[in-house]
Design a protein around this motif. Sequence first.
Motif, short mmCIF file in Angstrom:
data_model
loop_
_atom_site.label_atom_id
_atom_site.label_comp_id
_atom_site.label_asym_id
_atom_site.label_seq_id
_atom_site.Cartn_x
_atom_site.Cartn_y
_atom_site.Cartn_z
N ARG A 1 13.29 107.95 25.63
CA ARG A 1 12.05 107.14 25.63
C ARG A 1 12.15 105.92 26.54
O ARG A 1 11.29 105.74 27.40
N PRO A 2 13.17 105.05 26.40
CA PRO A 2 13.22 103.91 27.32
C PRO A 2 13.43 104.34 28.77
O PRO A 2 12.92 103.68 29.68
N ILE A 3 14.15 105.42 28.99
CA ILE A 3 14.33 105.91 30.37
C ILE A 3 12.98 106.35 30.94
O ILE A 3 12.59 105.96 32.03
N TYR A 4 12.27 107.17 30.17
CA TYR A 4 10.96 107.66 30.60
C TYR A 4 9.99 106.51 30.88
O TYR A 4 9.36 106.46 31.94
N PHE A 5 9.90 105.56 29.96
CA PHE A 5 8.93 104.48 30.13
C PHE A 5 9.33 103.51 31.24
O PHE A 5 8.46 102.93 31.90
N THR A 6 10.61 103.35 31.49
CA THR A 6 11.04 102.53 32.63
C THR A 6 10.61 103.17 33.94
O THR A 6 10.07 102.50 34.83
N ILE A 7 10.84 104.48 34.05
CA ILE A 7 10.41 105.20 35.25
C ILE A 7 8.89 105.12 35.38
O ILE A 7 8.35 104.81 36.44
N LEU A 8 8.18 105.39 34.28
CA LEU A 8 6.72 105.39 34.30
C LEU A 8 6.16 104.03 34.67
O LEU A 8 5.20 103.93 35.46
N LEU A 9 6.75 102.95 34.13
CA LEU A 9 6.23 101.61 34.39
C LEU A 9 6.52 101.10 35.80
O LEU A 9 5.90 100.13 36.24
N TYR B 1 -8.82 113.38 33.22
CA TYR B 1 -10.21 113.20 32.80
C TYR B 1 -10.55 114.21 31.71
O TYR B 1 -11.24 113.89 30.74
N ASN B 2 -10.05 115.44 31.87
CA ASN B 2 -10.39 116.51 30.92
C ASN B 2 -9.43 116.62 29.74
O ASN B 2 -9.85 116.94 28.64
N ALA B 3 -8.16 116.35 29.96
CA ALA B 3 -7.17 116.50 28.88
C ALA B 3 -6.96 115.19 28.14
O ALA B 3 -6.43 115.19 27.04
N GLY B 4 -7.34 114.09 28.75
CA GLY B 4 -7.14 112.80 28.12
C GLY B 4 -5.69 112.34 28.23
O GLY B 4 -4.90 112.86 29.01
N HIS B 5 -5.37 111.37 27.41
CA HIS B 5 -4.03 110.80 27.41
C HIS B 5 -3.07 111.75 26.70
O HIS B 5 -3.41 112.33 25.68
N VAL B 6 -1.88 111.88 27.24
CA VAL B 6 -0.85 112.66 26.57
C VAL B 6 0.32 111.73 26.23
O VAL B 6 0.64 110.83 27.00
N GLN B 7 0.89 111.93 25.07
CA GLN B 7 2.00 111.09 24.63
C GLN B 7 3.32 111.78 24.92
O GLN B 7 3.46 112.99 24.73
N PHE B 8 4.29 111.00 25.35
CA PHE B 8 5.62 111.51 25.61
C PHE B 8 6.27 111.93 24.29
O PHE B 8 6.27 111.17 23.32
N ALA B 9 6.83 113.13 24.24
CA ALA B 9 7.37 113.68 23.00
C ALA B 9 8.88 113.43 22.83
O ALA B 9 9.43 113.76 21.78
N GLY B 10 9.52 112.87 23.84
CA GLY B 10 10.95 112.63 23.74
C GLY B 10 11.29 111.58 22.70
O GLY B 10 10.46 110.76 22.33
N THR B 11 12.54 111.62 22.25
CA THR B 11 13.02 110.64 21.26
C THR B 11 14.33 110.04 21.76
O THR B 11 14.92 110.51 22.72
N GLY B 12 14.78 109.01 21.06
CA GLY B 12 16.07 108.41 21.38
C GLY B 12 16.09 107.75 22.75
O GLY B 12 15.12 107.13 23.17
N LEU B 13 17.19 107.90 23.46
CA LEU B 13 17.40 107.27 24.75
C LEU B 13 16.41 107.74 25.82
O LEU B 13 16.12 107.01 26.76
N ILE C 1 2.61 115.46 23.19
CA ILE C 1 1.77 115.38 22.00
C ILE C 1 0.36 115.04 22.47
O ILE C 1 0.13 114.09 23.17
N ARG C 2 -0.58 115.86 22.08
CA ARG C 2 -1.98 115.63 22.48
C ARG C 2 -2.71 114.90 21.37
O ARG C 2 -2.49 115.19 20.20
N MET D 1 10.29 115.39 32.54
CA MET D 1 10.58 114.77 31.24
C MET D 1 9.46 115.00 30.24
O MET D 1 9.72 115.28 29.06
N CYS D 2 8.23 114.91 30.70
CA CYS D 2 7.09 114.98 29.79
C CYS D 2 6.70 116.40 29.41
O CYS D 2 6.32 116.66 28.27
N TYR D 3 6.81 117.34 30.37
CA TYR D 3 6.29 118.68 30.13
C TYR D 3 7.35 119.77 29.99
O TYR D 3 7.05 120.84 29.45
#
Length: 144
Positions: free
Chosen positions: A73-81, A59-71, A142-143, A133-135
């Motif tokens: 990203r799909p690993i992170y978003f698969t886990i997240l989804l 609520y206070n920090a808002g949305h944060v974007q994943f900063a990883g690149t390459g492989l 990325i804020r 992965m994110c932090y």
Amino acid sequence: MTVYDLPKLYTIFNACALLHIIIGLVLIKMNRQKGHIVCMTIALLFSTAFLGCYLYYHYNAGHVQFAGTGLSRPIYFTILLTHIPLAVVNVVLIIMTVIPALRRRYDKHKRMAKWSVPIWLYVSFTGIIIYLMCYEWYGPPIRP
């Protein structure tokens, strides 16, 4: 402590919940109901503290974007989804598991726990992985 310190704190709460769920499962398999109740109550309290901190942070920090690149990203978003919808569903499942236990309807409690506990374990574990992965591993995020 600032709002940006909360992800580490709520991940510790999540890890503590995960540990207590596992111990609670071991205790019920050993037919130690009182220990099971204590551990699962503590797990529920840690999960509630996690959720409160998590919601306050976003609520206070808002949305944060994943900063990883390459492989990463799909690993992170698969886990997240998989994590997000199961986390939402699991709130309802946990409530539907706890209420019969409070009413001493252990047959119904056990039936619901067969669904809620594996999902709770998965959501807790993947929540820790998402934090790492994110932090830690690819962060800070990325804020906007």
